[in-house]
Design a protein around this motif. Sequence first.
Motif, short mmCIF file in Angstrom:
data_model
loop_
_atom_site.label_atom_id
_atom_site.label_comp_id
_atom_site.label_asym_id
_atom_site.label_seq_id
_atom_site.Cartn_x
_atom_site.Cartn_y
_atom_site.Cartn_z
N TYR A 184 0.82 -1.21 0.00
CA TYR A 184 0.00 0.00 0.00
C TYR A 184 0.85 1.27 0.00
N ALA A 185 2.09 1.18 0.43
CA ALA A 185 3.00 2.33 0.26
C ALA A 185 3.30 2.53 -1.23
N ALA A 186 3.48 1.43 -1.95
CA ALA A 186 3.71 1.52 -3.40
C ALA A 186 2.48 2.09 -4.10
N ILE A 187 1.30 1.73 -3.62
CA ILE A 187 0.06 2.29 -4.19
C ILE A 187 0.04 3.80 -3.98
N ASN A 188 0.46 4.25 -2.80
CA ASN A 188 0.55 5.70 -2.56
C ASN A 188 1.53 6.34 -3.54
N GLY A 189 2.68 5.71 -3.74
CA GLY A 189 3.67 6.24 -4.67
C GLY A 189 3.14 6.29 -6.10
N LEU A 190 2.47 5.23 -6.52
CA LEU A 190 1.88 5.19 -7.85
C LEU A 190 0.81 6.27 -8.00
N THR A 191 0.02 6.46 -6.96
CA THR A 191 -1.00 7.51 -6.98
C THR A 191 -0.36 8.87 -7.20
N ALA A 192 0.73 9.14 -6.49
CA ALA A 192 1.41 10.43 -6.64
C ALA A 192 1.88 10.63 -8.09
N ALA A 236 -8.51 6.01 -12.18
CA ALA A 236 -7.55 5.02 -11.67
C ALA A 236 -7.05 5.41 -10.28
N ASN A 237 -6.83 6.70 -10.04
CA ASN A 237 -6.39 7.15 -8.72
C ASN A 237 -7.45 6.90 -7.65
N ILE A 238 -8.70 7.08 -8.00
CA ILE A 238 -9.77 6.79 -7.04
C ILE A 238 -9.81 5.29 -6.74
N VAL A 239 -9.66 4.47 -7.77
CA VAL A 239 -9.63 3.01 -7.57
C VAL A 239 -8.43 2.63 -6.70
N LEU A 240 -7.26 3.21 -6.98
CA LEU A 240 -6.07 2.94 -6.18
C LEU A 240 -6.29 3.36 -4.72
N SER A 241 -6.95 4.47 -4.51
CA SER A 241 -7.23 4.94 -3.15
C SER A 241 -8.14 3.97 -2.41
N LEU A 242 -9.13 3.44 -3.11
CA LEU A 242 -10.02 2.44 -2.49
C LEU A 242 -9.26 1.15 -2.19
N LEU A 290 0.71 9.13 -10.83
CA LEU A 290 -0.44 9.26 -11.73
C LEU A 290 -1.13 10.62 -11.58
N LEU A 291 -1.11 11.19 -10.38
CA LEU A 291 -1.66 12.53 -10.20
C LEU A 291 -0.88 13.55 -11.04
N LEU A 292 0.44 13.43 -10.99
CA LEU A 292 1.29 14.34 -11.76
C LEU A 292 1.07 14.16 -13.27
N VAL A 293 0.96 12.90 -13.70
CA VAL A 293 0.72 12.63 -15.13
C VAL A 293 -0.66 13.15 -15.54
N ALA A 294 -1.65 13.03 -14.65
CA ALA A 294 -3.00 13.50 -14.95
C ALA A 294 -3.03 15.02 -15.12
N VAL A 295 -2.28 15.73 -14.30
CA VAL A 295 -2.20 17.19 -14.44
C VAL A 295 -1.51 17.54 -15.76
N TRP A 296 -0.43 16.82 -16.06
CA TRP A 296 0.26 17.04 -17.33
C TRP A 296 -0.71 16.80 -18.49
N ALA A 297 -1.50 15.71 -18.40
CA ALA A 297 -2.43 15.36 -19.49
C ALA A 297 -3.45 16.47 -19.73
N ILE A 298 -4.05 16.98 -18.66
CA ILE A 298 -5.09 17.99 -18.85
C ILE A 298 -4.48 19.31 -19.33
N LYS A 299 -3.28 19.63 -18.88
CA LYS A 299 -2.62 20.87 -19.33
C LYS A 299 -2.25 20.77 -20.81
N ASN A 300 -2.14 19.53 -21.32
CA ASN A 300 -1.84 19.32 -22.73
C ASN A 300 -3.08 18.96 -23.54
N GLY A 301 -4.25 19.18 -22.96
CA GLY A 301 -5.50 19.02 -23.68
C GLY A 301 -6.00 17.60 -23.81
N ASN A 302 -5.41 16.65 -23.11
CA ASN A 302 -5.84 15.26 -23.21
C ASN A 302 -6.83 14.93 -22.08
#
Length: 177
Positions: free
Chosen positions: A47-55, A79-85, A57-69
């Motif tokens: 679950y520590a790795a899940i936290n790391g992956l979430t971090a 996916a982040n919500i699923v990882l959090s659950l 993916l959050l950064l990639v998600a911000v990058w994606a939206i800033k690039n119009g994706n």
Amino acid sequence: MQGKVSDERNFNRMITVVSIVIPVVVALLFGIKIPNVAPLSFLPPIYAAINGLTAVLLLVAVWAIKNGNQKLHQNLMTANIVLSLLFLVMYIAYHMTSDSTPFGGDGLISYVYYFILITHIILSIALIPLVLRTYAKAYLKKFEEHRSLARYTFPVWLYVAVTGVVVYLMISPYYAY
């Protein structure tokens, strides 16, 4: 218009209930130990790795939206919500089968550890309605409101994800495997 207002009211009621129920249930389950079950001591690094992956993916998600994706952003946030659950289920399972591990450090490092741990816990509770409201705004296609709320949700979620890894790394030497 009436349908959207009604939908948002329903979402808000549900978000309020979930935001109260999850911390209360977690607190109650924390006090329950399942007898005659082997401790699930393999879960904390997962679950520590899940936290790391979430971090990440959050950064990639911000990058994606800033690039119009928008589609990639939406998929990553889901996916982040699923990882959090998944994290929450593992965290509860671990604590229902294992005693809490006391932090073994002392001096200044223990103050740092407890500051990080306490802020992590408090912000993880506050994060529940933030994430759900932010997600609901996007679902309802209220993108301006979604963006405004995401400005607060993102840094809190990133802090919780990163400090989850930090807490694990700081306490891992004290786990009894």
